[in-house]
Design an enzyme around this catalytic site. Sequence first.
Site, mmCIF file in Angstrom:
data_model
loop_
_atom_site.group_PDB
_atom_site.id
_atom_site.type_symbol
_atom_site.label_atom_id
_atom_site.label_comp_id
_atom_site.label_asym_id
_atom_site.label_seq_id
_atom_site.Cartn_x
_atom_site.Cartn_y
_atom_site.Cartn_z
ATOM 1 N N ILE A 30 0.827 -1.200 0.000
ATOM 2 C CA ILE A 30 0.000 0.000 0.000
ATOM 3 C C ILE A 30 0.865 1.254 0.000
ATOM 4 O O ILE A 30 0.543 2.244 -0.665
ATOM 5 C CB ILE A 30 -0.948 -0.028 1.208
ATOM 6 N N TYR A 182 -0.461 -8.049 17.122
ATOM 7 C CA TYR A 182 -0.692 -7.165 15.966
ATOM 8 C C TYR A 182 -1.897 -6.256 16.220
ATOM 9 O O TYR A 182 -1.839 -5.039 15.974
ATOM 10 C CB TYR A 182 -0.919 -8.027 14.731
ATOM 11 N N LYS A 186 -2.164 -2.058 16.460
ATOM 12 C CA LYS A 186 -3.012 -1.271 15.563
ATOM 13 C C LYS A 186 -4.002 -0.410 16.348
ATOM 14 O O LYS A 186 -4.321 0.711 15.932
ATOM 15 C CB LYS A 186 -3.736 -2.199 14.577
ATOM 16 N N THR A 217 -0.732 -8.231 0.798
ATOM 17 C CA THR A 217 0.525 -7.503 0.885
ATOM 18 C C THR A 217 1.573 -8.406 1.521
ATOM 19 O O THR A 217 1.284 -9.530 1.934
ATOM 20 C CB THR A 217 0.374 -6.229 1.749
#
Length: 313
Positions: A30, A182, A186, A217
């Site tokens: 991205i 994770y 975030k 990704t």
Amino acid sequence: MDLQHTKWTQAQLPSMTGRTVFVTGGASGIGFQASKALAACGARVIVLGRDRIKGEAAVEAIREHSPDAVLEFQEMDLGRLASIAAFAERWLATGDPVHLLLNVAGVMAVPRREATADGFEVHMGTNFLGHFALTAHLLPALRSGHARIVTVSAAVGRWNMARLDPEDLHAERQSYSPMGAYARSKLAGIMFAVELHRRASACGITSVAVDPGTAVTNLQRNVAGLKGAIGRALSTTLGYPLTRAAENVLFAATMSAPTESSLIGPSPGYVVQRCASPGDVGIPPLARDARVREALWRKAELLTAVTYSFTQH
């Protein structure tokens, strides 16, 4: 602009001529797509990353698409506070402003607990603390550029598993879970975006959090075994193309103004893909607790040895 009924696409990007943009993780995924689009709109793009060969290859690939693009690669490792500080010092010495900072880079679902060079749990250290330190070090240049700062989050930042304790950022009091680590990093990023906007808007800086949506990704490379295979298959089947995921980030970077939220006062909103177009859905409930946000901010300043100052010197 009615965000619920107006389809926004990359074609609506404004001219970025004369504006300097930093993109962490701009060499792939991205971040690369955002760098490519902004360079094509005339921005001076600085791609930030720790792999010089990969970064310079990305710059050349963008130049093939936009021969007149003004961009360069600068080496910086978000997992090393010394590398962040050294890069920021070099930049500030130029006296140039920064108009847009895209905090995109990250790691996801590292199978076993790992630590950064500074001893931070790798998700929290890279995804949150590294960007927290970078933004603080660059603050003079961001102030002079009346910058927009975009922090890329993920849907997991809104899940219950993302709850975090500012006094246990590295989750040392609980068993390690790759996705849990994770998710907490975030959520921390969303809280950072909200608190940064609250503190910095008076000096002309705006801050926006964004969920780019599911896309294939390099982040998924750490998810091993059957779970990883299923996740990648679902991302390929149900996820967005990278260009569309990047549109969420580009919209957050260039939308006319952050929104107002009666819950927490002036806020950056939270941009996600909605109704086939980016839209602001408000701050996730987990990020609305001002006491937790402020405690997280204090802890992050302590861990990274940075102090945010929003007064002009």
